[in-house]
Design a protein around this motif. Structure first.
Motif, PDB file in Angstrom:
ATOM      1  N   THR A 193       8.773   0.431  -6.916  1.00  0.00           N
ATOM      2  CA  THR A 193       9.057   1.643  -7.687  1.00  0.00           C
ATOM      3  C   THR A 193       8.387   1.505  -9.038  1.00  0.00           C
ATOM      4  O   THR A 193       9.000   1.078 -10.032  1.00  0.00           O
ATOM      5  N   PRO A 194       7.094   1.846  -9.120  1.00  0.00           N
ATOM      6  CA  PRO A 194       6.362   1.672 -10.380  1.00  0.00           C
ATOM      7  C   PRO A 194       6.775   2.698 -11.429  1.00  0.00           C
ATOM      8  O   PRO A 194       7.298   3.774 -11.110  1.00  0.00           O
ATOM      9  N   ALA A 195       6.546   2.359 -12.678  1.00  0.00           N
ATOM     10  CA  ALA A 195       6.838   3.280 -13.773  1.00  0.00           C
ATOM     11  C   ALA A 195       5.942   4.508 -13.679  1.00  0.00           C
ATOM     12  O   ALA A 195       4.787   4.418 -13.232  1.00  0.00           O
ATOM     13  N   PRO A 196       6.427   5.681 -14.089  1.00  0.00           N
ATOM     14  CA  PRO A 196       5.622   6.918 -14.003  1.00  0.00           C
ATOM     15  C   PRO A 196       4.281   6.837 -14.725  1.00  0.00           C
ATOM     16  O   PRO A 196       3.284   7.371 -14.241  1.00  0.00           O
ATOM     17  N   ASP A 197       4.224   6.163 -15.893  1.00  0.00           N
ATOM     18  CA  ASP A 197       2.950   6.105 -16.611  1.00  0.00           C
ATOM     19  C   ASP A 197       1.921   5.258 -15.845  1.00  0.00           C
ATOM     20  O   ASP A 197       0.722   5.545 -15.876  1.00  0.00           O
ATOM     21  N   VAL A 198       2.387   4.210 -15.132  1.00  0.00           N
ATOM     22  CA  VAL A 198       1.482   3.400 -14.320  1.00  0.00           C
ATOM     23  C   VAL A 198       0.926   4.239 -13.175  1.00  0.00           C
ATOM     24  O   VAL A 198      -0.277   4.217 -12.899  1.00  0.00           O
ATOM     25  N   ARG A 199       1.790   5.026 -12.512  1.00  0.00           N
ATOM     26  CA  ARG A 199       1.343   5.871 -11.409  1.00  0.00           C
ATOM     27  C   ARG A 199       0.315   6.896 -11.881  1.00  0.00           C
ATOM     28  O   ARG A 199      -0.671   7.171 -11.198  1.00  0.00           O
TER      29      ARG A 199
ATOM     30  N   VAL B  88      -6.575   4.613  -5.249  1.00  0.00           N
ATOM     31  CA  VAL B  88      -7.565   4.961  -4.228  1.00  0.00           C
ATOM     32  C   VAL B  88      -7.778   6.466  -4.313  1.00  0.00           C
ATOM     33  O   VAL B  88      -6.820   7.241  -4.206  1.00  0.00           O
ATOM     34  N   ALA B  89      -9.013   6.887  -4.517  1.00  0.00           N
ATOM     35  CA  ALA B  89      -9.301   8.310  -4.684  1.00  0.00           C
ATOM     36  C   ALA B  89     -10.658   8.631  -4.077  1.00  0.00           C
ATOM     37  O   ALA B  89     -11.540   7.781  -3.979  1.00  0.00           O
ATOM     38  N   GLU B  90     -10.817   9.876  -3.670  1.00  0.00           N
ATOM     39  CA  GLU B  90     -12.103  10.346  -3.151  1.00  0.00           C
ATOM     40  C   GLU B  90     -12.442  11.681  -3.808  1.00  0.00           C
ATOM     41  O   GLU B  90     -11.688  12.650  -3.707  1.00  0.00           O
ATOM     42  N   GLY B  91     -13.600  11.697  -4.472  1.00  0.00           N
ATOM     43  CA  GLY B  91     -14.036  12.935  -5.107  1.00  0.00           C
ATOM     44  C   GLY B  91     -13.047  13.474  -6.111  1.00  0.00           C
ATOM     45  O   GLY B  91     -12.875  14.693  -6.240  1.00  0.00           O
ATOM     46  N   GLY B  92     -12.344  12.593  -6.809  1.00  0.00           N
ATOM     47  CA  GLY B  92     -11.371  13.021  -7.795  1.00  0.00           C
ATOM     48  C   GLY B  92      -9.998  13.306  -7.223  1.00  0.00           C
ATOM     49  O   GLY B  92      -9.051  13.562  -7.980  1.00  0.00           O
ATOM     50  N   ARG B  93      -9.875  13.272  -5.915  1.00  0.00           N
ATOM     51  CA  ARG B  93      -8.562  13.532  -5.310  1.00  0.00           C
ATOM     52  C   ARG B  93      -7.837  12.221  -5.053  1.00  0.00           C
ATOM     53  O   ARG B  93      -8.333  11.356  -4.323  1.00  0.00           O
ATOM     54  N   PRO B  94      -6.652  11.985  -5.626  1.00  0.00           N
ATOM     55  CA  PRO B  94      -5.898  10.751  -5.389  1.00  0.00           C
ATOM     56  C   PRO B  94      -5.433  10.668  -3.940  1.00  0.00           C
ATOM     57  O   PRO B  94      -4.999  11.671  -3.357  1.00  0.00           O
TER      58      PRO B  94
ATOM     59  N   VAL C 287       0.866  -1.188   0.000  1.00  0.00           N
ATOM     60  CA  VAL C 287       0.000   0.000   0.000  1.00  0.00           C
ATOM     61  C   VAL C 287       0.898   1.232   0.000  1.00  0.00           C
ATOM     62  O   VAL C 287       1.812   1.341   0.824  1.00  0.00           O
ATOM     63  N   GLN C 288       0.650   2.140  -0.941  1.00  0.00           N
ATOM     64  CA  GLN C 288       1.447   3.366  -1.041  1.00  0.00           C
ATOM     65  C   GLN C 288       0.545   4.592  -0.931  1.00  0.00           C
ATOM     66  O   GLN C 288      -0.642   4.535  -1.265  1.00  0.00           O
ATOM     67  N   ASP C 289       1.120   5.700  -0.447  1.00  0.00           N
ATOM     68  CA  ASP C 289       0.371   6.957  -0.453  1.00  0.00           C
ATOM     69  C   ASP C 289       0.503   7.614  -1.826  1.00  0.00           C
ATOM     70  O   ASP C 289       1.153   7.063  -2.738  1.00  0.00           O
ATOM     71  N   ASP C 290      -0.114   8.774  -1.993  1.00  0.00           N
ATOM     72  CA  ASP C 290      -0.135   9.401  -3.307  1.00  0.00           C
ATOM     73  C   ASP C 290       1.242   9.869  -3.764  1.00  0.00           C
ATOM     74  O   ASP C 290       1.478  10.043  -4.962  1.00  0.00           O
ATOM     75  N   ALA C 291       2.158  10.040  -2.806  1.00  0.00           N
ATOM     76  CA  ALA C 291       3.512  10.462  -3.163  1.00  0.00           C
ATOM     77  C   ALA C 291       4.404   9.281  -3.515  1.00  0.00           C
ATOM     78  O   ALA C 291       5.580   9.469  -3.836  1.00  0.00           O
ATOM     79  N   GLY C 292       3.851   8.061  -3.448  1.00  0.00           N
ATOM     80  CA  GLY C 292       4.641   6.889  -3.790  1.00  0.00           C
ATOM     81  C   GLY C 292       5.406   6.302  -2.635  1.00  0.00           C
ATOM     82  O   GLY C 292       6.222   5.395  -2.830  1.00  0.00           O
TER      83      GLY C 292
ATOM     84  N   ALA D 135     -11.231  -3.534  -1.999  1.00  0.00           N
ATOM     85  CA  ALA D 135     -10.207  -2.997  -1.094  1.00  0.00           C
ATOM     86  C   ALA D 135     -10.010  -1.503  -1.313  1.00  0.00           C
ATOM     87  O   ALA D 135      -9.850  -0.741  -0.350  1.00  0.00           O
ATOM     88  N   ALA D 136     -10.013  -1.063  -2.573  1.00  0.00           N
ATOM     89  CA  ALA D 136      -9.828   0.360  -2.864  1.00  0.00           C
ATOM     90  C   ALA D 136     -10.955   1.194  -2.273  1.00  0.00           C
ATOM     91  O   ALA D 136     -10.737   2.286  -1.732  1.00  0.00           O
ATOM     92  N   ARG D 137     -12.187   0.689  -2.359  1.00  0.00           N
ATOM     93  CA  ARG D 137     -13.324   1.423  -1.800  1.00  0.00           C
ATOM     94  C   ARG D 137     -13.266   1.450  -0.268  1.00  0.00           C
ATOM     95  O   ARG D 137     -13.575   2.474   0.350  1.00  0.00           O
ATOM     96  N   LEU D 138     -12.871   0.328   0.332  1.00  0.00           N
ATOM     97  CA  LEU D 138     -12.737   0.307   1.792  1.00  0.00           C
ATOM     98  C   LEU D 138     -11.589   1.192   2.270  1.00  0.00           C
ATOM     99  O   LEU D 138     -11.624   1.702   3.391  1.00  0.00           O
ATOM    100  N   ALA D 139     -10.578   1.364   1.428  1.00  0.00           N
ATOM    101  CA  ALA D 139      -9.388   2.111   1.839  1.00  0.00           C
ATOM    102  C   ALA D 139      -9.631   3.617   1.903  1.00  0.00           C
ATOM    103  O   ALA D 139      -8.883   4.327   2.586  1.00  0.00           O
ATOM    104  N   VAL D 140     -10.648   4.123   1.231  1.00  0.00           N
ATOM    105  CA  VAL D 140     -10.859   5.583   1.166  1.00  0.00           C
ATOM    106  C   VAL D 140     -10.950   6.203   2.553  1.00  0.00           C
ATOM    107  O   VAL D 140     -10.165   7.112   2.883  1.00  0.00           O
TER     108      VAL D 140
END
Length: 394
Positions: free
Chosen positions: A44-50, A70-76, A30-35, A97-102
């Motif tokens: 370390t995922p590729a930039p296009d995947v992120r 994982v995003a809420e209201g358009g915010r990653p 599990v990673q935050d929006d900053a990676g 899992a993504a929906r529960l993680a919000v």
């Protein structure tokens, strides 16, 4: 709001990652929006995947690595990654899992207490399920329309009472139910009650039984593999609004009681066991009226207890089999002649006229109420009826 998540491992996300790992058989990150990696092995995922993951709910797969944003209201908010075998079907698990993680990410970014928030939400869901609080006020807290219809699905792990770790296992199972429920309905609610797990699923479909039955079957399959117990589920039906949820919850609870003696059965719906539900209601009414009894049948049960016989149980199975001696004898593991003797003896001792349909019906109901068959449906068992002065004599 702070610019990043609080320091330290987020307990709720750690538990969620463990559930995803159990369901997929893979290694979860599990990673935050900053990676930054919050849980699991670093990636370390590729930039296009992120970039693709920042929109949320798109599953990106590269070889043996599967990921969802994982995003809420358009915010990653972050992302969840699973490394497993190529071609593995992890889409439903990742979506749930993504929906529960919000809310867990939101708590994390606010530096709140994730455990406290989760407990509060579960407590509200429990109040909705049991009718302890006003549905409109609960709905406002949960962000749910109080006039929305909702289906109720009950799950019983059928965990032996003396098996160690039951509470921990039930909590882990509830997380699995939550993942599956969130994948099906983004605003699903899951909570515990009566030793069982209940999912409340907001509905737009006016006849969701077939869809929910198939979903519940997949859920039970996953839970049986995880708990190694004969898990069963009941699709209680549709509550027309949130205030009707406790009534549907009771129906789901009844269905689980009806199917308990058949561990091979994974899922039952209200439609499939409607007669059994009606019978349970009738027996509940009879249990509340101990004065409405055929006293000789109670005396027959007392006779069995005192003499170690099985006349009441034999009579019940004979009546349940519609007089088919061979079928009832097989259920009792006795010779048909033995069963015939027992039925005649029961009729002699009670004075029952088994040619009278009314007396047969009364006997069937009361013998079920007495629960004389330990292998039969788990019907309500009232306090033992005191024998009359006119005790049966052999």
């Amino acid at each position: 709001m702070s610019s990043g998540p609080a320091d330290g491992p987020p307990g709720d996300l750690t538990a969620l990652a463990a559930t995803v790992a159990a369901l997929t058989g893979g290694r979860v990150t599990v990673q935050d929006d900053a990676g930054r990696t919050l849980v699991g092995p670093a990636l370390t995922p590729a930039p296009d995947v992120r970039r693709r993951l920042r929109t949320g709910e798109e599953i990106v797969t590269t070889d043996d690595l599967h990921a969802i944003g994982v995003a809420e209201g358009g915010r990653p908010l972050g992302s969840i990654w699973v490394r497993t075998r190529p071609g593995a079907d992890v889409a439903e698990t990742l979506l749930g899992a993504a929906r529960l993680a919000v809310p867990r990410f939101v708590d994390l970014y606010h530096r709140g207490d994730p455990a406290a928030r989760a407990a509060t939400r579960e407590d509200l869901a429990h109040s909705l399920l049991t009718g302890r609080l006003n549905p409109a006020s609960i709905a406002a807290h949960l962000g749910v329309d109080p006039d929305a219809a909702a289906s109720v699905v009950a799950v019983d792990l059928r965990d032996p009472p003396n098996r160690p770790g039951r509470e921990v296992r039930r909590a882990e199972a509830a997380e699995i139910v939550s993942v599956h429920a969130a994948a099906l309905r983004g605003d699903a609610l899951v909570t515990h009650a009566c030793g069982q797990i209940y999912a409340m699923l907001p509905e737009k479909n006016t006849d969701p039984e077939r869809t929910l039955s198939a979903w519940a079957d997949r859920l039970v399959t996953a839970l049986r593999a995880y708990t190694r117990t004969p898990v069963q589920a009941a699709v209680g039906g549709l509550a027309p609004d949130l205030s009707a949820i406790p009534e549907v919850k009771l129906r789901a609870h009844q269905i689980l009681k009806i199917i308990a003696p058949d561990p091979a059965r994974t899922v039952a719906t209200h439609t499939s066991v409607r007669a059994g539900v009606v019978l349970l209601d009738v027996l509940d009414l009879l249990a509340q009226r101990p004065d409405v009894r055929h006293p000789a049948l109670d005396d027959l049960a007392v006779h069995d207890r005192e003499h170690g016989t099985e006349l009441a149980r034999s009579l019940r199975l004979y009546l349940d089999a519609f007089g088919d001696v061979g079928k009832a004898a097989r259920a009792l593991h006795v010779h048909p002649n033995t069963l015939r003797h027992r039925v005649r003896r029961a009729a002699e001792l009670t004075g029952l006229d088994l040619d009278d349909p009314d007396e047969r019906l009364v006997a069937m109901l009361q013998l079920r109420l007495l629960n004389t068959d330990p292998t039969g449906p788990a019907f309500p068992v009232p306090a033992p009826h005191r024998p009359s002065r006119r005790s049966i004599r052999t």
